[in-house]
Write an enzyme that holds these catalytic residues in place. Structure first.
Site, short mmCIF file in Angstrom:
data_model
loop_
_atom_site.label_atom_id
_atom_site.label_comp_id
_atom_site.label_asym_id
_atom_site.label_seq_id
_atom_site.Cartn_x
_atom_site.Cartn_y
_atom_site.Cartn_z
N TYR A 139 6.00 -8.63 8.50
CA TYR A 139 5.76 -7.20 8.65
C TYR A 139 5.95 -6.79 10.10
CZ TYR A 139 3.23 -7.58 4.18
OH TYR A 139 2.88 -7.82 2.86
N ARG A 158 -4.32 -4.49 7.24
CA ARG A 158 -5.33 -3.51 7.66
C ARG A 158 -6.58 -4.20 8.18
NH1 ARG A 158 -6.82 -0.06 2.94
NH2 ARG A 158 -5.84 -1.62 1.63
N ASP A 182 -6.81 2.45 7.78
CA ASP A 182 -5.47 3.01 7.97
C ASP A 182 -5.58 4.53 7.99
OD1 ASP A 182 -5.79 3.75 5.33
OD2 ASP A 182 -4.15 2.53 4.56
N ASP A 196 0.83 -1.20 0.00
CA ASP A 196 0.00 0.00 0.00
C ASP A 196 0.88 1.26 0.00
OD1 ASP A 196 -2.37 -1.41 0.04
OD2 ASP A 196 -2.59 -1.34 2.22
#
Length: 247
Positions: A82, A188, A96, A54
């Protein structure tokens, strides 16, 4: 990876190169591909990436050039790691920071014990819906385009695997985490569901991809360093060709 490391590399972009890039904040994955493709001109080479990040995420983006683009699906299928930060006590439509907070919740009922425990239900094989503001295509159009028009879409559950979901720091409203997950996992959505599980709210404020398969962020090039390196190589080749023509 330092700029000096670039000087120690010999590239063959036509035959195929796998490039590890540290994607900058607010760049799309396609921005990075376009920047590198333009830097490789006048060579007309295929350049593609193995796994979208993203725009608000940073970290490891794998690029393939030339004949190696045929193996993109193989690299993309590898698991990912991550690290990131979520904000508890609030939600946003995009899950987000792309959109503004639309609902707030009190933090007084949250304990560290409950926060640590909330990771367990989202570890292992799980189901999740993609965010409405995502790059998933429905009838040939990306969901985020429809979402920005205010259109509601029926989202489909997808099965993903999350071998590791670890809470690494709690400093409310911030909570840091580390996740190892399968291809197609939406962090997310995971964060949003995490907030709901706590009967609260949560949205993603920071995300960095640190690993993809056997490739690590610490070995990645900065985009600016690689672009500068390619520019210098082009100019050196042009100067050499000019000298040859004069002779």
């Amino acid at each position: 990876m330092s700029a000096q490391k670039l000087l120690e590399r010999t590239f063959n972009f036509a035959e195929g190169e796998l490039l590890l890039i540290n994607k900058p904040y607010k760049w799309t994955s396609f921005d990075v591909v376009g920047k590198i493709r333009n830097s490789l001109k006048p060579l007309k080479l295929k350049v593609g990436h193995a796994g979208t990040l993203d725009p608000l995420a940073t970290g490891l983006l794998i690029l393939c050039t030339g004949k190696l683009t045929k193996q993109i699906d193989t690299f993309q299928a590898e698991d990912k790691e991550y690290t990131g930060t979520m904000i508890l006590g609030a939600t946003t439509p995009s899950f987000d920071m792309e959109t503004v907070v639309d609902q707030e919740y009190p933090l007084t009922n949250l304990t560290e014990e409950a926060i640590y425990a909330a990771a367990a239900p989202f570890t292992g094989d799980i189901q999740q819906y993609p965010p409405a503001h995502s790059a998933v295509k429905v009838n040939g159009e990306r969901l985020y385009v429809k979402a920005r028009r205010g259109e509601e879409q029926e989202l489909r559950l997808r099965f993903v695997s999350v071998p590791v979901f670890e809470i690494t720091r709690i400093a409310l409203p911030e909570v840091d985490f580390r996740i190892v997950c399968s291809k197609g996992t939406y962090i997310r959505s995971l964060v949003s569901d995490f907030g709901k599980h706590l009967e609260n709210g949560a949205y993603l404020s920071k995300l960095t991809r640190t690993r993809s398969g056997n490739f690590f962020l610490e070995d990645a090039f900065e985009v600016t360093d690689l672009v500068e390196y390619l520019k210098n190589k082009r100019e050196a080749a042009a100067a050499e060709q000019a000298d040859t023509n004069i002779q």
